[in-house]
Each structure stands twice: as structure tokens, then as C-alpha cells.
Design a protein around this motif. Structure first.
Motif, PDB file in Angstrom:
ATOM      1  N   LEU A  36       0.828  -1.180  -0.014  1.00  0.00           N
ATOM      2  CA  LEU A  36       0.082   0.070  -0.028  1.00  0.00           C
ATOM      3  C   LEU A  36       0.993   1.200   0.154  1.00  0.00           C
ATOM      4  CD1 LEU A  36      -2.592  -1.173   2.335  1.00  0.00           C
ATOM      5  CD2 LEU A  36      -2.443  -1.434   0.163  1.00  0.00           C
ATOM      6  N   LYS A  37       0.322   2.261  -0.495  1.00  0.00           N
ATOM      7  CA  LYS A  37       1.242   3.429  -1.037  1.00  0.00           C
ATOM      8  C   LYS A  37       0.538   4.721  -0.387  1.00  0.00           C
ATOM      9  CE  LYS A  37       4.680   1.314  -2.902  1.00  0.00           C
ATOM     10  NZ  LYS A  37       6.019   1.263  -2.382  1.00  0.00           N
ATOM     11  N   VAL A  38       1.442   5.718   0.008  1.00  0.00           N
ATOM     12  CA  VAL A  38       1.007   7.008   0.469  1.00  0.00           C
ATOM     13  C   VAL A  38       0.676   7.892  -0.611  1.00  0.00           C
ATOM     14  CG1 VAL A  38       1.761   8.979   1.921  1.00  0.00           C
ATOM     15  CG2 VAL A  38       2.388   6.857   2.655  1.00  0.00           C
ATOM     16  N   VAL A  39      -0.530   8.480  -0.359  1.00  0.00           N
ATOM     17  CA  VAL A  39      -0.988   9.572  -1.512  1.00  0.00           C
ATOM     18  C   VAL A  39      -0.723  11.029  -0.875  1.00  0.00           C
ATOM     19  CG1 VAL A  39      -3.077  10.533  -2.475  1.00  0.00           C
ATOM     20  CG2 VAL A  39      -2.777   7.981  -2.384  1.00  0.00           C
ATOM     21  N   THR A  40      -1.175  11.069   0.412  1.00  0.00           N
ATOM     22  CA  THR A  40      -0.718  12.329   1.376  1.00  0.00           C
ATOM     23  C   THR A  40      -0.987  12.020   2.532  1.00  0.00           C
ATOM     24  OG1 THR A  40      -1.528  14.639   1.282  1.00  0.00           O
ATOM     25  CG2 THR A  40      -3.115  12.992   1.136  1.00  0.00           C
ATOM     26  N   VAL A  41      -0.012  12.956   3.347  1.00  0.00           N
ATOM     27  CA  VAL A  41      -0.403  13.016   4.821  1.00  0.00           C
ATOM     28  C   VAL A  41      -1.791  13.501   4.985  1.00  0.00           C
ATOM     29  CG1 VAL A  41       0.713  15.432   5.061  1.00  0.00           C
ATOM     30  CG2 VAL A  41       0.980  13.488   7.013  1.00  0.00           C
ATOM     31  N   MET A  42      -2.423  13.252   6.068  1.00  0.00           N
ATOM     32  CA  MET A  42      -3.747  13.779   6.639  1.00  0.00           C
ATOM     33  C   MET A  42      -3.434  15.032   7.546  1.00  0.00           C
ATOM     34  SD  MET A  42      -5.977  10.632   7.033  1.00  0.00           S
ATOM     35  CE  MET A  42      -7.379  11.489   8.065  1.00  0.00           C
ATOM     36  N   TYR A  43      -2.982  14.574   8.806  1.00  0.00           N
ATOM     37  CA  TYR A  43      -2.610  15.595   9.809  1.00  0.00           C
ATOM     38  C   TYR A  43      -1.900  14.924  10.729  1.00  0.00           C
ATOM     39  CZ  TYR A  43      -6.996  13.421  11.245  1.00  0.00           C
ATOM     40  OH  TYR A  43      -7.972  12.384  11.330  1.00  0.00           O
ATOM     41  N   SER A  44      -1.243  15.530  11.839  1.00  0.00           N
ATOM     42  CA  SER A  44      -0.704  14.924  12.982  1.00  0.00           C
ATOM     43  C   SER A  44      -1.462  14.539  14.119  1.00  0.00           C
ATOM     44  CB  SER A  44       0.592  15.844  13.566  1.00  0.00           C
ATOM     45  OG  SER A  44       0.133  16.960  13.714  1.00  0.00           O
ATOM     46  N   ALA A  83      -5.498  23.117  -5.022  1.00  0.00           N
ATOM     47  CA  ALA A  83      -6.335  23.361  -3.848  1.00  0.00           C
ATOM     48  C   ALA A  83      -5.674  24.291  -3.125  1.00  0.00           C
ATOM     49  CB  ALA A  83      -7.085  22.312  -3.248  1.00  0.00           C
ATOM     50  N   GLU A  84      -4.383  24.043  -2.715  1.00  0.00           N
ATOM     51  CA  GLU A  84      -3.667  24.668  -1.781  1.00  0.00           C
ATOM     52  C   GLU A  84      -3.275  26.096  -2.496  1.00  0.00           C
ATOM     53  OE1 GLU A  84       0.685  24.933   0.780  1.00  0.00           O
ATOM     54  OE2 GLU A  84       0.236  23.225  -1.007  1.00  0.00           O
ATOM     55  N   ARG A  85      -2.974  25.988  -3.622  1.00  0.00           N
ATOM     56  CA  ARG A  85      -2.620  27.480  -4.297  1.00  0.00           C
ATOM     57  C   ARG A  85      -3.834  28.448  -4.418  1.00  0.00           C
ATOM     58  NH1 ARG A  85      -1.666  26.345 -10.768  1.00  0.00           N
ATOM     59  NH2 ARG A  85      -4.117  26.060 -10.273  1.00  0.00           N
ATOM     60  N   ASN A  86      -4.939  27.752  -4.463  1.00  0.00           N
ATOM     61  CA  ASN A  86      -6.197  28.490  -4.448  1.00  0.00           C
ATOM     62  C   ASN A  86      -6.997  28.940  -3.439  1.00  0.00           C
ATOM     63  OD1 ASN A  86      -6.051  28.846  -7.447  1.00  0.00           O
ATOM     64  ND2 ASN A  86      -7.201  27.109  -7.874  1.00  0.00           N
ATOM     65  N   GLY A  87      -6.050  28.510  -2.063  1.00  0.00           N
ATOM     66  CA  GLY A  87      -6.696  28.760  -0.798  1.00  0.00           C
ATOM     67  C   GLY A  87      -7.912  27.932  -0.506  1.00  0.00           C
ATOM     68  N   LEU A  88      -7.835  26.720  -1.045  1.00  0.00           N
ATOM     69  CA  LEU A  88      -9.194  25.652  -0.862  1.00  0.00           C
ATOM     70  C   LEU A  88      -8.895  24.780   0.457  1.00  0.00           C
ATOM     71  CD1 LEU A  88     -10.421  25.444  -4.401  1.00  0.00           C
ATOM     72  CD2 LEU A  88     -11.158  27.123  -2.731  1.00  0.00           C
ATOM     73  N   LEU A  89      -7.622  24.859   0.965  1.00  0.00           N
ATOM     74  CA  LEU A  89      -7.576  23.740   2.052  1.00  0.00           C
ATOM     75  C   LEU A  89      -8.246  24.253   3.288  1.00  0.00           C
ATOM     76  CD1 LEU A  89      -3.726  22.656   1.601  1.00  0.00           C
ATOM     77  CD2 LEU A  89      -5.855  21.573   0.396  1.00  0.00           C
ATOM     78  N   THR A  90      -9.346  23.472   3.671  1.00  0.00           N
ATOM     79  CA  THR A  90     -10.093  23.715   4.954  1.00  0.00           C
ATOM     80  C   THR A  90      -9.113  23.616   6.211  1.00  0.00           C
ATOM     81  OG1 THR A  90     -11.116  21.631   4.842  1.00  0.00           O
ATOM     82  CG2 THR A  90     -12.166  23.430   3.543  1.00  0.00           C
ATOM     83  N   LYS A  91      -9.777  23.693   7.307  1.00  0.00           N
ATOM     84  CA  LYS A  91      -8.914  23.489   8.560  1.00  0.00           C
ATOM     85  C   LYS A  91      -8.567  22.151   8.718  1.00  0.00           C
ATOM     86  CE  LYS A  91     -13.137  23.502  11.290  1.00  0.00           C
ATOM     87  NZ  LYS A  91     -13.879  23.830  12.405  1.00  0.00           N
ATOM     88  N   HIS A  92      -9.495  21.323   8.031  1.00  0.00           N
ATOM     89  CA  HIS A  92      -9.445  19.902   8.166  1.00  0.00           C
ATOM     90  C   HIS A  92      -8.167  19.320   7.199  1.00  0.00           C
ATOM     91  CE1 HIS A  92     -12.620  19.384  10.969  1.00  0.00           C
ATOM     92  NE2 HIS A  92     -13.397  19.969  10.012  1.00  0.00           N
ATOM     93  N   LEU A  93      -8.146  19.847   6.214  1.00  0.00           N
ATOM     94  CA  LEU A  93      -7.062  19.594   5.165  1.00  0.00           C
ATOM     95  C   LEU A  93      -5.659  20.475   5.276  1.00  0.00           C
ATOM     96  CD1 LEU A  93      -9.227  19.330   1.866  1.00  0.00           C
ATOM     97  CD2 LEU A  93      -8.658  17.488   3.555  1.00  0.00           C
ATOM     98  N   ALA A  94      -5.605  21.421   6.231  1.00  0.00           N
ATOM     99  CA  ALA A  94      -4.473  22.311   6.266  1.00  0.00           C
ATOM    100  C   ALA A  94      -3.348  21.822   6.144  1.00  0.00           C
ATOM    101  CB  ALA A  94      -4.663  23.347   7.427  1.00  0.00           C
ATOM    102  N   GLN A  95      -2.988  20.641   6.817  1.00  0.00           N
ATOM    103  CA  GLN A  95      -1.745  20.148   6.914  1.00  0.00           C
ATOM    104  C   GLN A  95      -1.294  18.864   5.676  1.00  0.00           C
ATOM    105  OE1 GLN A  95      -2.070  18.742  11.122  1.00  0.00           O
ATOM    106  NE2 GLN A  95      -0.038  19.882  11.526  1.00  0.00           N
ATOM    107  N   SER A  96      -2.294  18.497   4.838  1.00  0.00           N
ATOM    108  CA  SER A  96      -2.341  17.832   3.685  1.00  0.00           C
ATOM    109  C   SER A  96      -1.701  18.609   2.283  1.00  0.00           C
ATOM    110  CB  SER A  96      -3.524  17.509   3.085  1.00  0.00           C
ATOM    111  OG  SER A  96      -4.246  16.726   4.169  1.00  0.00           O
ATOM    112  N   THR A  97      -0.051  18.782   2.697  1.00  0.00           N
ATOM    113  CA  THR A  97       0.591  19.353   1.841  1.00  0.00           C
ATOM    114  C   THR A  97       1.544  18.455   1.237  1.00  0.00           C
ATOM    115  OG1 THR A  97       2.274  20.410   3.226  1.00  0.00           O
ATOM    116  CG2 THR A  97       0.255  21.870   2.876  1.00  0.00           C
TER     117      THR A  97
END
Length: 316
Positions: free
Chosen positions: A104-112, A274-288
């Protein structure tokens, strides 16, 4: 790999546009989520909504589950394309505990996810050792929280099932009520603004949080180096006036082994857009992208399409 970090510390990610003339195709994906009452469900909905906003041809449907353990089984069986998995369970998958490593492979981090107990503010419990022998809610058996608790307790020489009166719930929402009505002395959980902690903290009796002390955290990380030192910022919860230092991990969105690499690249590109357009909500803020590269133990755990996009960005 990890130093002390605040949950509100978010690293920026570089972004680039899709190649000129590229045309996305319609695609449907199934995302393994969790049971109602936890942060995974909130994250899943935010992820689905945000990706829909930047990629109308990509349809993602959530599939409720019992949490990280079941999500891994669903991924391995090919019943879902993507799934939310806690850091401790992801570590076991990546390391190949009781399964082939690297499937299984990583797509993105979610949050700490910093782990700790919540007790009533007027209770006598101020340390983990004071909770020995007391009824403690570990949440759903096999859930990310329960697996995290196992590592934390084992790291300080305790057995979560023998040194406490263990309570495993059927629903995440059951735990806070047990603390509030006295059936449990404490509830284990984690994360920033986890609903279970919010419920207890917002109650008339208020909350106190019990985390490993500095010596215990050192012992935990010496035994389990994949666990990170994390800090919950002051005032994250009602009545919590000081930062809380503890240990925990980063949760991840994992992909099934045979997910098409073009889909992996597309997901990474959509999150960057989404990050570039400022669309990362508080739940996604660390998913970079940068947080993802900081959180993974090595780069070959990335989904190949994601890794390709990161190379295009010049990040690896």
C-alpha cells in the motif's frame, strides 16, 4: 525524523500547473473512511468536497468503516481505492508487520495526531500511572486510537488490557458519555479538536488532559522511533490554557497497491491546486506535499504517480 512541532505549524507546498493541453478523464474512486463521531469522517468529507471543487471529473465516494484496521483490509482486498489510516497502523503496513511490506502506498499526509487521555477537570487523575487499574475507554478495537494507545502504553511498560480496566466501544461517540457519567475514568484519543475531547471539554464539569511526561515520552520514542514529539497548542480545547507536549504520529491517505499511477499524480496535483487557490480547509490544512515528505519514513512509500508529480515540482 521528527522534532517537537505545533499542530498549527503548516509548511507551504510549491505548486505547478498541469501540462499544457492535458485533459483529465472521468474517474470514480471509493475512499474508506471511519465510523461517525471521529475526525476521520470530517477529514474525508472535506477531502471529497475540496477535490470536487478543483476536479469536477473526479468522483470520490466515502465508504464508512470501523477505522484504520478495517481500512487496511479493504485496501488489501481491493474493495476501496483509497483509505484513511492512522500513523501507527500505517507504520505497521509500511514495515510489513504480518503482511508483505510496501504494497500500500502513501498519497498524502492527513494531519498529525498527538495522543493523550481526557479526564474530568475535577477528577484526581493527573498522570498516566494514576489511571492504572481504572476503567479506561480505548475506543473501537482495532481503531487507530486503540493501536496508538497500545504503542504509548507499551512504551512506558504498561499493558493496556492488563494494567487498566479496558473498555472498547462500538461507536466513537460512546466514549465521551462514559467519562461524563462516571462509567470510565478516562478516554484515550488524539488530534486537534477531536470531537470526543471537545464533548468532554465543553461539558459543565470541564476537562483535564493527561499525556506522557517528558521522561515517559523519551522512553516511548526510544522504543518506537517512528513516534514523534508533538505539541497541542494552548486553548485548542475549552479550559486548556497551556500547551500539551506528548507523542503521536501523522495519519495518511493510503492507496491500494494497483491504483493507476495517473490517478495518483492527479490526486497530488489536485491537492496542490487546492492549496494554491486557498481551498484547503482547516481539516486539510496539513495535507501538503512538503508535510507529506516530512512525515514519510522514506520516499519509496509514496504512490508512484504522487512521487512523479513531486519530482515535477522539484521537491524530490
Amino acid at each position: 525524523m521528527f522534532g517537537r512541532r505545533s499542530l498549527l505549524s503548516i509548511l507551504p507546498a510549491a505548486v505547478v500547473a498541469a501540462p499544457a493541453g492535458a485533459r483529465a478523464q472521468s474517474a470514480q474512486l471509493i475512499l474508506g473512511t471511519a465510523a461517525p463521531g471521529g475526525t476521520f469522517v470530517l477529514y474525508a468529507q472535506a477531502l471529497i468536497d475540496t477535490l470536487r471543487a478543483v476536479d469536477a471529473l473526479l468522483e470520490i465516494k466515502g465508504r464508512p468503516s470501523k477505522g484504520s484496521g478495517e481500512n487496511v483490509r479493504l485496501l488489501e482486498a481491493g474493495d476501496v481505492d483509497l483509505a484513511l489510516v492512522s500513523g501507527e497502523v500505517a507504520h505497521e503496513v509500511i514495515a510489513g508487520f504480518n503482511r508483505p511490506a510496501g504494497k500500500l502506498k502513501v498519497v498524502t499526509v492527513m494531519y498529525s495526531t498527538p495522543g493523550m487521555f481526557v479526564v474530568l477537570a475535577d477528577s484526581r487523575y493527573r498522570s498516566i500511572l494514576e489511571l492504572k487499574g481504572r476503567p479506561v475507554v480505548w475506543n473501537l478495537k482495532g481503531s487507530g486510537f486503540a493501536v496508538q494507545a497500545h504503542y504509548v502504553m507499551a512504551g512506558i511498560g504498561l499493558d493496556m488490557d492488563k494494567d487498566f480496566e479496558p473498555i472498547y466501544t462500538e461507536e466513537l461517540a460512546d466514549g465521551p458519555a462514559m467519562v461524563l457519567d462516571g462509567r470510565a475514568a478516562a478516554l484515550w484519543g488524539g488530534g486537534l479538536r477531536w470531537p470526543g475531547f471537545v464533548t468532554v471539554a465543553n461539558s459543565p464539569r470541564g476537562a483535564r488532559f493527561v499525556a506522557p511526561n517528558a521522561e515517559e515520552s523519551q522512553r516511548i520514542r526510544a522504543r518506537y522511533p517512528f513516534m514523534a514529539e508533538l505539541t497541542v497548542p494552548a486553548r485548542t480545547y475549552v479550559g486548556q490554557y497551556d500547551p500539551i507536549d506528548t507523542v503521536g504520529t501523522w495519519s495518511f491517505v493510503l492507496a491500494r497497491a494497483d491504483l493507476d499511477d495517473s490517478i495518483g499524480r492527479r490526486l497530488a496535483m489536485d491537492l496542490a491546486k487546492a492549496e494554491r487557490n486557498g481551498l484547503l480547509t482547516k481539516h486539510l490544512a496539513q495535507s501538503t506535499a512538503r508535510n507529506t515528505l516530512s512525515a514519510i519514513p522514506r520516499r519509496d512509500v509514496l504512490q508512484p504517480g504522487v512521487a512523479k508529480y513531486y519530482r515535477e515540482l522539484g521537491l524530490i
